[in-house]
Design an enzyme around this catalytic site. Structure first.
Site, PDB file in Angstrom:
ATOM      1  N   GLY A 104       0.872  -1.354   0.155  1.00  0.00           N
ATOM      2  CA  GLY A 104      -0.281   0.110  -0.091  1.00  0.00           C
ATOM      3  C   GLY A 104       0.974   1.279   0.061  1.00  0.00           C
ATOM      4  N   THR A 105       0.487   2.410  -0.558  1.00  0.00           N
ATOM      5  CA  THR A 105       1.283   3.392  -0.581  1.00  0.00           C
ATOM      6  C   THR A 105       0.768   4.595   0.181  1.00  0.00           C
ATOM      7  OG1 THR A 105      -0.065   3.623  -2.887  1.00  0.00           O
ATOM      8  CG2 THR A 105       2.231   2.901  -2.959  1.00  0.00           C
TER       9      THR A 105
END
Length: 281
Positions: A53-54
């Site tokens: 996830g960013t």
């Protein structure tokens, strides 16, 4: 840990013995192998490719805090998932946004939710927001072994402090180090761009609506420069997850509300691609 009652029809003694109000302590004593940080990992050579996830962003306003995240998960230079959910309620007055190894992060959030619920049931009271932030710090520190192998989890924690009557934000590093952020914060691969965007636009007197626009704008700016951050996807109808935590509790904006904010930003950007961004608020 599962209670097997088929043999005797009774719960194991572990479930009936008074103990700590911490579910993690209970699990460590009776079934430590189920904790993520206690698992024995095989030797790893090279980097482990797993979905990550960013970008997560948060900003406070008088009366609460907004926590939001984009929807993209990456695996190396590939898009692993376009509509991943990265923001979760921790309890009624707090939420967690995840960045890092997606699978471990989601597992950690579920364990954190259970930890807070267990404490409330045993003690008959909720943890303070500071206490919740400390519990999450301990969980991240317990994952240090996996982080050293490239499976790091770096969340952003935000909530409404009922004692101080204001929204607060806490950021972490991979060792569990905790810092309280004032005004706004970001984590993940696009955080440097999102933080720069919020630095220009943030004011302490923003309304709730202006703050939700601010965080979506920050995610848009991050997606503009960071390939791992996904911007609003109008064609697929994929928009950022935006949550608001106030004295009324946790609330997630509906898809219609999120899409309206995203579309307004896109329309203004088309009209003024290089114009003053402060006009967006």
């Amino acid at each position: 840990m599962e209670a097997n009652t088929r043999g005797t029809g009774r719960l194991p003694a572990a479930f009936l013995t008074p103990g700590s109000s911490s579910f993690m302590d209970f699990l460590s004593a009776h079934s430590p192998e189920m904790l993520p940080g206690k698992r024995v990992l095989p030797p790893v050579q090279g980097h482990v490719e797993a979905p990550h996830g960013t970008t997560i962003v948060a900003a406070t306003f008088p009366g609460g805090v907004v926590l939001a995240g984009d929807r993209r998960a990456t695996m190396g230079n590939m898009i692993a998932q376009r509509d991943i959910e990265k923001v979760f309620p921790a309890d009624e007055y707090s939420a967690v946004g995840i960045a890092g190894t997606a699978g471990l992060a989601v597992e950690m959030v579920k364990l954190f939710q259970l930890e807070l619920e267990h404490f409330e049931k045993v003690e008959g009271a909720t943890l303070s927001l500071e206490g919740k932030a400390n519990r999450l710090s301990t969980m991240i520190r317990g994952n240090l072994g996996m982080a050293m192998q490239g499976l790091a989890v770096v969340p952003l924690f935000a909530g409404y402090d009922v004692d101080r009557e204001k929204g607060r934000i806490f950021s972490y590093d991979v060792t569990g180090g905790r810092s309280e952020e004032h005004g706004y914060a970001a984590t993940g691969s696009g955080s440097i761009f999102a933080r720069g965007s919020m630095k220009k636009l943030y004011r302490e007197d923003l309304t709730e609506q202006q703050t939700t626009t601010l965080v979506v704008q920050a995610l848009y700016d991050a997606a503009d420069d960071d390939s791992a951050t996904g911007g609003p996807d109008v064609a697929r109808r994929i928009y950022p997850i935006v949550t608001v935590i106030s004295d009324e509790g946790f609330r997630r904006l509906t898809e219609a509300e999120s899409s309206e904010i995203a579309r307004s930003i896109l329309e203004r950007r088309l009209e003024q691609p290089d114009g003053p961004r402060a006009a967006l608020l």
